[in-house]
Scaffold this motif. Sequence first.
Motif, short mmCIF file in Angstrom:
data_model
loop_
_atom_site.label_atom_id
_atom_site.label_comp_id
_atom_site.label_asym_id
_atom_site.label_seq_id
_atom_site.Cartn_x
_atom_site.Cartn_y
_atom_site.Cartn_z
N GLN A 30 64.70 58.72 51.15
CA GLN A 30 63.78 58.37 50.75
C GLN A 30 62.72 58.32 49.60
N VAL A 31 62.04 58.57 49.09
CA VAL A 31 62.08 57.98 47.36
C VAL A 31 61.28 59.50 47.65
N GLN A 32 62.51 60.07 46.08
CA GLN A 32 61.54 61.00 45.66
C GLN A 32 61.25 60.42 43.93
N LEU A 33 60.60 61.45 43.15
CA LEU A 33 59.98 61.38 41.75
C LEU A 33 60.39 63.18 41.15
N VAL A 34 60.81 63.03 40.93
CA VAL A 34 61.74 64.75 39.84
C VAL A 34 60.97 64.58 38.00
N GLU A 35 60.11 65.32 37.79
CA GLU A 35 59.95 65.10 36.38
C GLU A 35 60.41 66.71 36.24
N SER A 36 60.09 66.24 34.47
CA SER A 36 61.37 67.18 33.99
C SER A 36 60.67 66.84 32.45
N GLY A 37 60.74 68.06 31.69
CA GLY A 37 60.61 68.00 30.22
C GLY A 37 59.25 69.25 29.84
N GLY A 38 58.82 69.83 31.33
CA GLY A 38 57.07 70.77 30.44
C GLY A 38 57.92 71.72 30.27
N GLY A 39 56.81 72.61 29.21
CA GLY A 39 57.30 74.04 29.06
C GLY A 39 55.86 74.27 27.72
N LEU A 40 56.51 75.52 27.12
CA LEU A 40 55.61 76.02 26.39
C LEU A 40 55.44 75.44 24.89
N VAL A 41 54.55 75.18 24.76
CA VAL A 41 54.42 74.47 23.04
C VAL A 41 53.54 75.08 22.27
N GLN A 42 53.36 75.25 20.91
CA GLN A 42 52.41 75.58 20.52
C GLN A 42 51.38 74.21 20.00
N PRO A 43 49.64 74.98 20.18
CA PRO A 43 49.46 73.54 19.49
C PRO A 43 49.83 72.42 18.08
N GLY A 44 49.36 71.76 18.06
CA GLY A 44 49.93 70.67 17.87
C GLY A 44 51.47 69.45 17.55
N GLY A 45 51.83 70.37 18.35
CA GLY A 45 53.84 70.91 19.17
C GLY A 45 53.76 68.85 20.05
N SER A 46 55.11 69.16 20.11
CA SER A 46 55.06 67.32 21.18
C SER A 46 56.12 67.77 21.55
N LEU A 47 55.68 66.80 23.29
CA LEU A 47 57.02 67.57 24.39
C LEU A 47 57.30 65.82 25.01
N ARG A 48 58.05 65.41 25.47
CA ARG A 48 58.22 64.08 26.02
C ARG A 48 59.12 64.29 27.61
N LEU A 49 58.13 64.11 28.51
CA LEU A 49 57.79 64.17 30.14
C LEU A 49 58.78 62.51 30.80
N SER A 50 59.80 63.40 31.04
CA SER A 50 60.59 62.57 31.93
C SER A 50 60.29 62.64 34.00
N CYS A 51 60.34 61.26 34.48
CA CYS A 51 59.96 61.22 35.77
C CYS A 51 60.95 60.83 36.21
N ALA A 52 61.70 60.69 36.72
CA ALA A 52 63.21 59.99 37.62
C ALA A 52 62.85 59.42 39.08
N ALA A 53 62.70 58.66 39.31
CA ALA A 53 62.92 58.11 40.68
C ALA A 53 63.99 57.49 41.04
N SER A 54 63.82 57.46 43.20
CA SER A 54 64.40 57.26 44.02
C SER A 54 63.69 57.21 44.97
N GLY A 55 65.19 55.78 45.46
CA GLY A 55 64.52 55.47 46.64
C GLY A 55 63.68 54.68 47.43
N PHE A 56 62.83 53.92 46.00
CA PHE A 56 62.26 52.96 46.23
C PHE A 56 62.35 51.67 45.23
N THR A 57 61.80 50.29 44.79
CA THR A 57 62.42 49.41 43.58
C THR A 57 61.46 49.83 43.00
N PHE A 58 62.05 50.73 41.76
CA PHE A 58 61.08 50.64 41.02
C PHE A 58 60.53 49.94 39.90
#
Length: 115
Positions: A1-29
């Motif tokens: 089945q279709v799955q989308l799994v996000e990761s990379g969130g968290g706590l960061v100070q103003p001015g900082g950076s984060l990189r979110l990822s979303c791994a997909a499966s179960g369909f033609t990405f």
Amino acid sequence: QVQLVESGGGLVQPGGSLRLSCAASGFTFSSAAMRWYRQAPGKERELVASISTTDYSASYADSVKGRFTISRDNAKNTVYLQMNSLKLEDTAVYYCYARWMAGYWGQGTQVTVSS
């Protein structure tokens, strides 16, 4: 089945950076338009960024333009959201969304910007 799994969130100070990822499966990405949405407490879910399937053209909400970058790696079935110069108002749950035949949502990842 279709799955989308996000990761990379968290706590960061103003001015900082984060990189979110979303791994997909179960369909033609590679055939799916991909988007990132976010929802802050007490607010409606809003579209943050989207990326097309063919020429990888991207579009952004005005509130994140110039700070966020969406990208995709079809070989890894993954879409990313690079977030720089984060602000307090970027605090929200970030959701990955795939448009392929129908629409599919991930479970979300929390991003908290706080000093």
